[in-house]
Design a protein around this motif. Structure first.
Motif, mmCIF file in Angstrom:
data_model
loop_
_atom_site.group_PDB
_atom_site.id
_atom_site.type_symbol
_atom_site.label_atom_id
_atom_site.label_comp_id
_atom_site.label_asym_id
_atom_site.label_seq_id
_atom_site.Cartn_x
_atom_site.Cartn_y
_atom_site.Cartn_z
ATOM 1 N N ALA A 27 0.832 -1.192 0.000
ATOM 2 C CA ALA A 27 0.000 0.000 0.000
ATOM 3 C C ALA A 27 0.875 1.253 0.000
ATOM 4 N N THR A 28 0.589 2.166 -0.895
ATOM 5 C CA THR A 28 1.347 3.412 -0.995
ATOM 6 C C THR A 28 0.481 4.646 -0.795
ATOM 7 N N LEU A 29 -0.841 4.463 -0.742
ATOM 8 C CA LEU A 29 -1.755 5.587 -0.584
ATOM 9 C C LEU A 29 -2.722 5.300 0.565
ATOM 10 N N VAL A 30 -3.221 6.372 1.166
ATOM 11 C CA VAL A 30 -4.224 6.281 2.227
ATOM 12 C C VAL A 30 -5.445 7.060 1.782
ATOM 13 N N VAL A 31 -6.616 6.463 1.966
ATOM 14 C CA VAL A 31 -7.881 7.082 1.597
ATOM 15 C C VAL A 31 -8.685 7.331 2.862
ATOM 16 N N GLY A 32 -9.277 8.533 2.970
ATOM 17 C CA GLY A 32 -10.072 8.839 4.150
ATOM 18 C C GLY A 32 -11.131 9.880 3.867
ATOM 19 N N PRO A 33 -12.325 9.741 4.458
ATOM 20 C CA PRO A 33 -13.358 10.779 4.351
ATOM 21 C C PRO A 33 -13.101 11.892 5.346
ATOM 22 N N LEU A 34 -13.451 13.114 4.952
ATOM 23 C CA LEU A 34 -13.226 14.277 5.804
ATOM 24 C C LEU A 34 -14.534 14.782 6.387
ATOM 25 N N ASP A 35 -14.399 15.726 7.294
ATOM 26 C CA ASP A 35 -15.553 16.230 8.024
ATOM 27 C C ASP A 35 -16.506 17.033 7.153
ATOM 28 N N ASP A 36 -16.053 17.479 5.979
ATOM 29 C CA ASP A 36 -16.934 18.231 5.092
ATOM 30 C C ASP A 36 -17.569 17.360 4.016
ATOM 31 N N GLY A 37 -17.406 16.045 4.123
ATOM 32 C CA GLY A 37 -18.003 15.146 3.152
ATOM 33 C C GLY A 37 -17.164 14.904 1.922
ATOM 34 N N SER A 38 -15.921 15.345 1.921
ATOM 35 C CA SER A 38 -15.037 15.080 0.788
ATOM 36 C C SER A 38 -14.167 13.863 1.094
ATOM 37 N N VAL A 39 -13.506 13.356 0.060
ATOM 38 C CA VAL A 39 -12.608 12.213 0.176
ATOM 39 C C VAL A 39 -11.202 12.683 -0.146
#
Length: 642
Positions: free
Chosen positions: A174-186
């Motif tokens: 794995a080289t990337l991290v994906v996460g949702p933010l508090d404003d509804g963006s990714v």
């Protein structure tokens, strides 16, 4: 130097055994030959053994149990002479032979004890030089770039509400991290430095895409997001370049290439856990009162991602549509314990962790097992081929929140004997080569941490699948460490090299051997972090406040895919509930969230002053909070007040 280069490898190895590890590392800089010899696995395996707490505990135990008395040591030679009947003169002739036998016996004993300690299994490819680094090198924590609110004039920091690892095509780990933010963006971060600066944000979607419903997409308003306390809320399918986000009762499928929403499926109750997503195995979705197999391939392709009226899968319409669209009839069916052909009833609310295990050597053959743990006393087991029929249960008694697995057997009795160094080499080999797998779980039992390991039978059911099957058919060995694992709740567990790593409610990370008891090392995430606050009266270089920065690690993720039995000690990705960090083995952090901030025309002195002001404000806030807690605790004591 020429003479050293011509020495046989056996002589070089014999010499290096008398050197300290730091000197062996220095020796590797002499030449390519010494570099190769200085990375020898047998050499560093012995160094790991010599520096292990296993050996320290064993020596202490032997001194307490088998130490010889002073009188026995004094009359040993006399007793040998009398036993031979030849007097002291002949005893001196026999002594060299006895010493030779003793030397060989000690060598064999060391091999046997090392076999008891060795955490690796046959077939595992362990790089013992990296293993020694992971066990003994300094640890530091680097925090990824913290995203800001683009819709607000203040551009305040946003919280990261979940985490999943993404391995692009052509990459091994794995080289990337994906996460949702508090404003509804990714948001997508680079943790390897292959796509951009290491730790930086390389892509971010529009705001409002990840929400409980689609009504706020594109409006820039704050959306209803993931419920607090849900850890397994993000699942990434690297093969299909898709991510799944659990947002209250909705499951959002997201395209990581176009950074757009593909679909939004509504469930009747809040989603509490998602399994790993990997094509072509269906995703297992756990809600408060039900379990589903979600196969994205079965959904009809609308081609209209981002619509407010998200279309749902026809075959799921009767089983888990939203309450407002289906009425109370379907919710009563879910509350009814009668079996359903479309979803499973856990019979207890709140699954928190879902683990997929293969049924054979092919990890993704589609016929694997599903293990579910959460706020109920047993681990539930399902067979994907017979879902939703319950296959069996494993009683725990604890509230479990995280699970991991090993493709190797586990036997608690053999592990206990090996921990005390009492097994023979043949017994160690037999214990490690028998068929089976290991299920690892962690959570809370009576306010303390509970680390549990279960040896799973290779073929628990040969003919029938029964809902009332006994736990003994699923697991053949149990280990529950509820004494020394942690004084607070364990939050996450993962495999790391040849060890197990857990996190607890005090912000601590603890590495244990695969017996679940022997501690290899521990760490608090405040240490080695440039963002950790100092003591209230501290200066630069002072120790950090105990228990640290106040952060706790809610989820641990290993960047290694475990390809072909390779054991690699890569960095660990940590999620604290609002930010993401990267734990590495170095003397200082490689970067911090502040490293990515634009300084403009500010001088280094102004930047340093702002950092000190921010640190002072954070420290004073924590000190005032601690004082308020103390006042509340002392209120009324000795005054007769209620």
């Amino acid at each position: 130097m020429a003479e050293m280069q011509s020495l046989p490898p056996e002589i070089v190895f014999h010499i290096t055994r008398f050197l300290e590890p730091r000197d062996i590392v220095t020796l590797q800089h002499v030449s390519k030959r010494f570099l190769e010899l200085g990375r020898d696995d047998a050499l560093w395996r012995e160094q790991c053994f010599n520096a292990s707490s296993f050996l320290t505990n064993l020596r202490r135990r032997q001194q307490l149990i088998t130490s010889e008395s002073t009188q026995e040591l004094r009359f040993r030679d006399l007793a040998r002479a009398l036993a031979n009947g030849n007097g002291l003169g002949d005893s001196r002739l026999i002594k060299p032979r006895e010493e030779a036998r003793d030397l060989k016996a000690r060598s064999n004993e060391k091999i046997r004890v090392m076999a008891n300690w060795d955490p690796s299994y046959p077939g595992e490819k362990v790089q013992w030089y990296d293993e020694y680094i992971a066990r003994n090198a300094p640890i530091s924590t680097s925090w990824l770039q913290q995203p800001r609110n683009r819709e607000s004039p203040e551009h305040e920091y946003l919280e990261v509400r979940g985490m999943g690892l993404y391995t692009p095509a052509g990459e091994d780990d794995a080289t990337l991290v994906v996460g949702p933010l508090d404003d509804g963006s990714v948001c997508i971060w680079d943790i390897s430095g292959t796509k951009g600066r290491k730790g930086s944000i390389i892509a971010r979607s529009k705001s409002g895409l990840i929400s409980a419903d689609g009504s706020q997409i594109g409006t820039g308003k704050r959306s209803k997001l993931i419920s607090d306390g849900i850890t397994e809320c993000v699942s990434v399918d690297s093969g299909r370049k898709r991510a799944f986000f659990a947002v209250q009762s909705g499951l959002v499928e997201f395209d990581l290439e176009t950074l757009s929403t593909i679909s939004h499926e509504e469930f009747s109750f809040s989603i509490t856990a998602l399994s790993e997503a990997k094509h072509p195995v269906p995703l297992t979705v756990g809600t408060d009162l039900s379990l589903y197999l979600h196969d994205p391939r079965a959904r009809r392709n609308t081609g209209q991602a981002g619509r407010s009226d998200f279309e749902r899968l026809d075959s799921y319409e009767s089983s888990f549509g939203s309450l407002r669209s289906q009425g109370l009839g379907d919710s009563r069916r879910l509350l009814n314990p009668e079996p359903s052909p479309l979803y499973a009833h856990p019979h207890h609310p709140g699954p928190l962790s879902i683990l997929h295990l293969p049924s054979s050597g092919n990890e993704w053959d589609g016929n694997g097992e599903i293990y579910v743990a959460g706020r109920f006393p047993s681990i539930l087991n399902y067979d994907r081929r017979y879902f939703p029929r319950l296959r069996g249960t494993i009683h725990s008694g604890a509230r479990l929140c995280s699970m991991a697995s090993l493709p190797y057997p586990f036997a608690s009795m053999e592990k206990d004997l090996a921990r005390r160094g009492e097994l023979s080499i043949e017994q160690v080999w037999e214990a490690k080569t028998r068929p089976g797998k290991t299920l690892i779980a962690c959570g809370e039992y009576n306010t303390k941490g509970s680390l549990e390991m279960y040896g799973l039978s290779p073929e628990p059911y040969l003919s029938t699948i029964s809902s009332d099957s006994s736990a003994g058919s699923l697991q053949n060995s149990v280990m529950r460490n509820r004494q020394t694992s942690s004084s607070s709740k364990l939050l996450s567990v993962a495999n790391h090299g040849t060890r197990i790593v857990v996190s607890d409610g005090g912000g601590n990370l603890k590495w244990l051997e695969r017996d679940g008891f022997t501690e290899a090392r521990r760490w608090n995430i405040a240490h080695g972090s440039v963002e950790a606050p100092r003591g209230i009266f501290g200066t630069l270089g002072d120790s950090y406040m105990d228990p640290g920065s106040g952060d706790i690690v809610i989820k641990i993720a290993n960047t290694t895919n475990g390809r072909s039995g390779q054991v690699v000690n890569e960095d660990l990705v940590l999620w604290t509930g609002d930010k993401i960090g990267l734990l590495s083995f170095s003397s200082k952090p490689g970067f911090s969230a502040e490293s990515f901030e634009e300084t403009g025309n500010k001088t280094p002195e102004q930047i340093r002053t702002e950092r000190e002001e921010r640190t002072y404000a954070e420290t004073m806030g924590r000190a005032l909070e601690a004082n308020a807690n103390e006042v509340r605790w002392m209120r009324g004591l000795g005054l007769g007040m209620s």
